[in-house]
Design a protein around this motif. Structure first.
Motif, short mmCIF file in Angstrom:
data_model
loop_
_atom_site.label_atom_id
_atom_site.label_comp_id
_atom_site.label_asym_id
_atom_site.label_seq_id
_atom_site.Cartn_x
_atom_site.Cartn_y
_atom_site.Cartn_z
N ASN A 98 18.28 18.49 68.81
CA ASN A 98 17.69 19.56 68.04
C ASN A 98 16.60 20.35 69.23
O ASN A 98 16.25 19.57 70.11
CB ASN A 98 17.07 19.20 66.82
N THR A 99 16.16 21.64 69.01
CA THR A 99 15.18 22.11 69.74
C THR A 99 13.70 21.34 69.48
O THR A 99 13.54 20.82 68.53
CB THR A 99 15.00 23.47 69.40
N VAL A 100 13.03 21.27 70.71
CA VAL A 100 11.60 20.63 70.17
C VAL A 100 10.67 21.55 70.97
O VAL A 100 10.93 22.36 71.90
CB VAL A 100 11.43 19.03 71.02
N GLU A 156 6.61 26.47 75.81
CA GLU A 156 6.50 25.43 74.84
C GLU A 156 7.71 25.16 74.18
O GLU A 156 7.99 23.89 73.77
CB GLU A 156 5.61 25.99 73.71
N THR A 157 9.03 26.00 74.03
CA THR A 157 10.03 25.68 73.38
C THR A 157 11.29 25.07 74.28
O THR A 157 11.25 25.71 75.43
CB THR A 157 10.51 26.81 72.68
N VAL A 158 11.69 24.05 74.13
CA VAL A 158 12.68 23.36 74.87
C VAL A 158 14.37 23.35 74.06
O VAL A 158 14.39 22.32 73.27
CB VAL A 158 12.43 22.30 75.46
N PRO A 159 14.95 24.39 74.19
CA PRO A 159 16.49 24.28 73.33
C PRO A 159 17.12 23.13 73.80
O PRO A 159 16.72 22.60 74.83
CB PRO A 159 16.84 25.62 73.71
N PHE A 212 6.85 18.61 68.51
CA PHE A 212 7.10 19.21 67.34
C PHE A 212 8.96 19.38 67.27
O PHE A 212 9.47 20.15 67.79
CB PHE A 212 6.60 20.58 67.16
N ARG A 213 9.54 18.78 66.25
CA ARG A 213 11.20 18.62 66.52
C ARG A 213 11.42 19.61 65.37
O ARG A 213 11.14 19.62 64.22
CB ARG A 213 11.33 17.19 66.07
N HIS A 214 12.55 20.20 65.70
CA HIS A 214 13.48 21.20 64.68
C HIS A 214 14.68 20.48 64.28
O HIS A 214 15.67 20.97 64.21
CB HIS A 214 13.67 22.44 65.48
N GLY A 215 14.28 19.09 63.81
CA GLY A 215 15.10 18.38 63.46
C GLY A 215 14.59 16.71 63.44
O GLY A 215 13.58 16.67 63.17
#
Length: 240
Positions: A158-160, A190-193, A223-226
């Protein structure tokens, strides 16, 4: 005698000011795009070039034929300055330009944190934290800042997000420096896909102690998107 002739000094002054302003703007833009102050000489060079263009204008004025004197009954014509005075004005302008260039360089370095520094990282550091692979490539310490260049590869599912503001710290001995989130300083996505490697530079608002042998780079919260990936990250950096 050439020194007794008169020239219009204000056109030369305006040419000098225009060339200097354009030159300093170009140097500032180039410095920002290349993430360096581009050296002391380039901040002084616009003033020197501007003085050269102004002197060319004075030389062209001197080579023009002198106008015929007006009739006695004509209204007096405002005359220019002598060549000697004109050159003194332009030299003063060039000196002021050099001072302005040096001042702008110092201000630019503080604003963008591009001061000259020394890379204190003893060797590149590569670590894996639950699928996030970090590679720290530089730890450059300057008079007022510390610059950390690193790459993060996301091999989780997931993206973080790795935000800087009140979340990213650099500590060494009794010094703790916060990451700067000002847009002209840190260059950090800041976002790492998923499956992407992000490379950037993080600016910390204090230099590391000169006698420190190691530092610790940390992200207090990832911050994890998952559900994949670490909740926080701490990386030990050996210093030379």
């Amino acid at each position: 005698m050439a020194g007794g002739r008169r020239v219009a000094v204000w056109p030369a002054v305006l040419i000098a000011l225009g060339v200097e302003a354009a030159g300093l703007t170009a140097v500032a833009v180039a410095s920002y795009l290349t993430e360096t102050d581009t050296g002391l000489l380039r901040w002084v060079l616009p003033a020197v070039v501007a003085f050269g263009f102004a002197m060319i204008k004075v030389g062209l004025d001197l080579n023009r034929p002198e106008p015929a004197p007006p009739p006695r009954s004509a209204r007096p014509v405002r005359r220019g300055r002598t060549v000697g005075v004109a050159i003194m004005v332009l030299v003063l302008l060039a000196g002021t330009g050099v001072a302005v260039g040096l001042g702008l360089r110092s201000g630019f370095q503080l604003l963008t944190a591009t001061q000259d520094g020394v890379d204190r990282l003893a060797e590149p550091v590569k670590v894996d934290r639950s699928g996030l692979r970090f590679e720290v490539r530089e730890v450059v310490v300057s008079r007022d800042f510390t610059r950390v260049r690193l790459a993060v590869a996301n091999h989780t599912g997931n993206t973080v997000d790795l935000p800087l503001y009140r979340n990213c710290l650099l500590t060494a001995d009794d010094t703790t420096a916060e990451a700067s989130s000002l847009p002209l300083r840190s260059r950090w996505s800041e976002t790492v896909p998923v499956g992407v490697t992000v490379t950037g530079v993080i600016i910390f608002t204090a230099p590391l102690p000169a006698d420190a042998t190691e530092a610790r780079l940390s992200f207090g919260t990832v911050f994890r998107h998952g559900f994949d990936g670490p909740e926080s990250v701490s990386i030990t950096l050996p210093l030379s």
